[in-house]
Design a protein around this motif. Structure first.
Motif, short mmCIF file in Angstrom:
data_model
loop_
_atom_site.label_atom_id
_atom_site.label_comp_id
_atom_site.label_asym_id
_atom_site.label_seq_id
_atom_site.Cartn_x
_atom_site.Cartn_y
_atom_site.Cartn_z
N THR A 1 0.79 -1.21 0.00
CA THR A 1 0.00 0.00 0.00
C THR A 1 0.84 1.28 0.00
O THR A 1 0.33 2.34 -0.29
CB THR A 1 -0.94 0.02 1.21
N TRP B 1 -12.56 2.77 6.21
CA TRP B 1 -11.95 3.96 6.79
C TRP B 1 -11.83 3.73 8.30
O TRP B 1 -12.49 2.86 8.87
CB TRP B 1 -12.77 5.21 6.51
N GLU C 1 -8.08 7.56 7.94
CA GLU C 1 -7.33 6.75 6.98
C GLU C 1 -8.33 6.01 6.10
O GLU C 1 -9.23 5.34 6.61
CB GLU C 1 -6.45 5.75 7.72
N LYS D 1 -9.00 3.23 2.89
CA LYS D 1 -8.42 2.11 2.14
C LYS D 1 -9.33 1.84 0.95
O LYS D 1 -10.55 1.79 1.08
CB LYS D 1 -8.32 0.85 3.01
N THR D 2 -8.72 1.68 -0.23
CA THR D 2 -9.49 1.42 -1.45
C THR D 2 -9.57 -0.08 -1.73
O THR D 2 -8.84 -0.88 -1.13
CB THR D 2 -8.86 2.11 -2.67
N ASP E 1 -6.31 -1.70 -2.39
CA ASP E 1 -5.37 -1.67 -1.27
C ASP E 1 -4.52 -0.40 -1.19
O ASP E 1 -3.47 -0.41 -0.54
CB ASP E 1 -4.46 -2.91 -1.25
N ASP E 2 -4.95 0.68 -1.82
CA ASP E 2 -4.29 1.96 -1.59
C ASP E 2 -4.73 2.46 -0.23
O ASP E 2 -5.89 2.31 0.15
CB ASP E 2 -4.72 2.99 -2.65
N VAL E 3 -3.81 3.05 0.52
CA VAL E 3 -4.12 3.61 1.83
C VAL E 3 -3.75 5.09 1.79
O VAL E 3 -2.62 5.44 1.44
CB VAL E 3 -3.36 2.88 2.95
#
Length: 186
Positions: free
Chosen positions: A17, A96, A108, A110-111, A114-116
């Motif tokens: 990430t 989130w 925070e 998270k997509t 897995d992008d944070v």
């Protein structure tokens, strides 16, 4: 894209990430090679040649080489650039949570790939319209955006408080010391 290039990219993009794990897409200037029959639907699903891509690792790998330029989306490698279609946002926020940062308490995100991202540090949050429906979005790399999934937004709505921004006063969230207006006072 050839299988050799995809294999090399899957090895290079380790699905971690951290932004440092992303391939250096911004440094590549390959020639345009045409259109690819790949569509990212408004609900976040990816379709190739009419069939849904079911392997999340494949979607995550493609998302790492996604590029946004002049209102169009492309998959790029060091040697090829192919245009794809995106109905709304190419990314989808699925989770989130509140975290502590050097900037104070922050959200925070998270997509599904897995992008944070940390609101107020890595991204911003706003409301916009898609086909007449108001929807929440966050900013992503290279000028792209992610739709905040409905269940994540409803959870986030429980944290709304009064905020004042340059856009007005109303209900919103404060993350990493920055205020985000989501529902303006009438």
């Amino acid at each position: 894209m050839s299988n050799v290039e995809l294999k090399g990219l899957s090895e290079a993009a380790s699905f971690q990430t951290a932004q440092a794990s992303l391939p250096p897409v911004h440094t590549w200037s390959p020639p345009f090679c045409g259109d690819m029959d790949l569509v990212i639907k408004a609900n976040g699903e990816w379709f190739h040649e009419g069939g849904k891509i079911k392997r999340s690792a494949m979607v995550a790998m493609f998302s790492r080489i996604l590029w946004f330029e002049a209102g169009e989306y492309f998959l790029v490698t060091p040697v090829e650039k192919v245009r794809i279609q995106v109905e709304d946002a190419p990314f989808l926020v699925t989770e989130w949570r509140w975290i502590e940062t050097e900037y104070g308490q922050a959200i925070e995100f998270k997509t599904h790939t897995d992008d944070v991202l940390i609101l107020g540090v890595d991204c911003d949050l706003w409301m916009d319209f898609f086909k007449g429906e108001e929807r929440p979005y966050i900013s992503m790399r290279y000028g792209m955006k992610a739709l905040v999934r409905r269940n994540a937004f409803y959870g986030l709505a429980e944290s709304l408080e009064r905020v004042e921004t340059s856009k007005g006063t109303g209900m919103g969230v404060i993350s990493a010391g920055k205020s985000y207006l989501l529902m303006e006072d009438e």
